[in-house]
Scaffold this motif. Structure first.
Motif, short mmCIF file in Angstrom:
data_model
loop_
_atom_site.label_atom_id
_atom_site.label_comp_id
_atom_site.label_asym_id
_atom_site.label_seq_id
_atom_site.Cartn_x
_atom_site.Cartn_y
_atom_site.Cartn_z
N ILE A 35 91.62 -12.34 115.66
CA ILE A 35 90.68 -11.65 115.26
C ILE A 35 91.38 -10.82 116.49
O ILE A 35 92.20 -11.21 117.26
N GLY A 36 89.91 -9.07 116.40
CA GLY A 36 90.78 -7.78 116.53
C GLY A 36 91.76 -6.94 116.48
O GLY A 36 91.91 -6.09 116.71
N ASP A 37 92.43 -7.60 115.64
CA ASP A 37 93.05 -6.82 114.04
C ASP A 37 92.54 -6.23 113.53
O ASP A 37 91.81 -6.35 112.85
N SER A 38 92.98 -4.73 113.41
CA SER A 38 92.53 -3.62 112.41
C SER A 38 92.80 -3.57 110.88
O SER A 38 94.16 -4.20 111.23
N ARG A 79 97.45 -4.80 114.73
CA ARG A 79 97.77 -5.06 115.84
C ARG A 79 98.32 -3.97 117.13
O ARG A 79 99.30 -4.09 117.01
N ASN A 80 97.05 -3.95 117.72
CA ASN A 80 98.16 -2.93 119.08
C ASN A 80 98.55 -1.23 117.31
O ASN A 80 99.37 -0.74 118.62
N GLY A 81 98.12 -0.93 116.81
CA GLY A 81 98.69 -0.26 116.56
C GLY A 81 99.99 -0.24 115.43
O GLY A 81 100.68 0.77 114.59
N VAL A 82 100.21 -1.59 115.52
CA VAL A 82 101.98 -1.94 114.46
C VAL A 82 101.16 -2.39 113.80
O VAL A 82 100.58 -4.22 113.13
N ALA A 109 90.32 -13.32 106.28
CA ALA A 109 89.95 -12.10 107.60
C ALA A 109 88.88 -11.84 107.16
O ALA A 109 88.64 -11.32 106.07
N ILE A 110 88.20 -11.73 108.07
CA ILE A 110 86.45 -11.65 108.31
C ILE A 110 86.42 -10.00 108.71
O ILE A 110 87.24 -9.84 109.88
N ILE A 111 86.57 -8.96 107.79
CA ILE A 111 86.48 -7.69 108.41
C ILE A 111 84.61 -6.93 108.87
O ILE A 111 83.89 -6.89 108.16
N GLU A 112 84.75 -6.33 110.16
CA GLU A 112 83.53 -6.10 110.54
C GLU A 112 83.76 -4.57 110.77
O GLU A 112 83.94 -4.56 112.04
N ASN A 113 83.33 -3.66 110.62
CA ASN A 113 83.70 -1.98 110.42
C ASN A 113 84.96 -1.66 110.89
O ASN A 113 86.06 -1.52 111.73
N GLY A 114 85.98 -2.48 110.12
CA GLY A 114 88.06 -2.14 110.36
C GLY A 114 88.15 -2.74 111.24
O GLY A 114 89.04 -2.95 111.19
N VAL A 115 87.71 -4.16 111.80
CA VAL A 115 88.53 -4.83 112.79
C VAL A 115 87.86 -6.26 112.03
O VAL A 115 87.14 -7.27 111.56
N VAL A 116 89.08 -7.62 112.21
CA VAL A 116 88.79 -8.36 111.69
C VAL A 116 88.15 -9.17 113.34
O VAL A 116 88.50 -9.24 114.18
N SER A 117 86.93 -10.27 112.57
CA SER A 117 86.26 -10.60 113.77
C SER A 117 86.44 -12.20 113.66
O SER A 117 85.68 -12.76 114.06
N ASN A 118 86.81 -12.61 112.27
CA ASN A 118 87.20 -14.17 111.85
C ASN A 118 88.41 -14.60 111.24
O ASN A 118 88.56 -13.84 110.34
#
Length: 81
Positions: A42-45, A53-56, A8-17
């Motif tokens: 993508i979008g997971d923290s 994902r969504n806090g879970v 997972a590519i992480i940018e600012n604490g979020v999966v971007s790819n």
């Protein structure tokens, strides 16, 4: 031995790819985290070494299956295999 895995590519604490690559090439992506069998999207923290994902917390497929089996057992459903 298989050296390919998911990252997972992480940018600012979020999966971007999410990408598939060789472990020995991982230094080409300094912000890549090896995810193994986690169903990261993508979008997971990402924080404190875990994906959410969504806090879970995002679980491995084996952990998800174990949770489902336990829930079905609580409901009295018998599972073969």
């Amino acid at each position: 031995m298989n050296y390919a895995t998911n990252f997972a590519i992480i940018e600012n604490g979020v999966v971007s790819n999410v990408l598939w690559g060789m472990v020995y090439n991982s230094d080409e992506w300094p912000n890549a985290i090896q995810v193994n069998d986690l169903a990261v999207q993508i979008g997971d923290s990402y924080e404190n070494g875990k994906f959410y994902r969504n806090g879970v917390e995002v679980l491995s497929r084996a952990e998800e299956e174990a949770d489902m089996r336990e829930a079905l057992s609580i409901l009295g459903v018998k599972i073969d295999g």
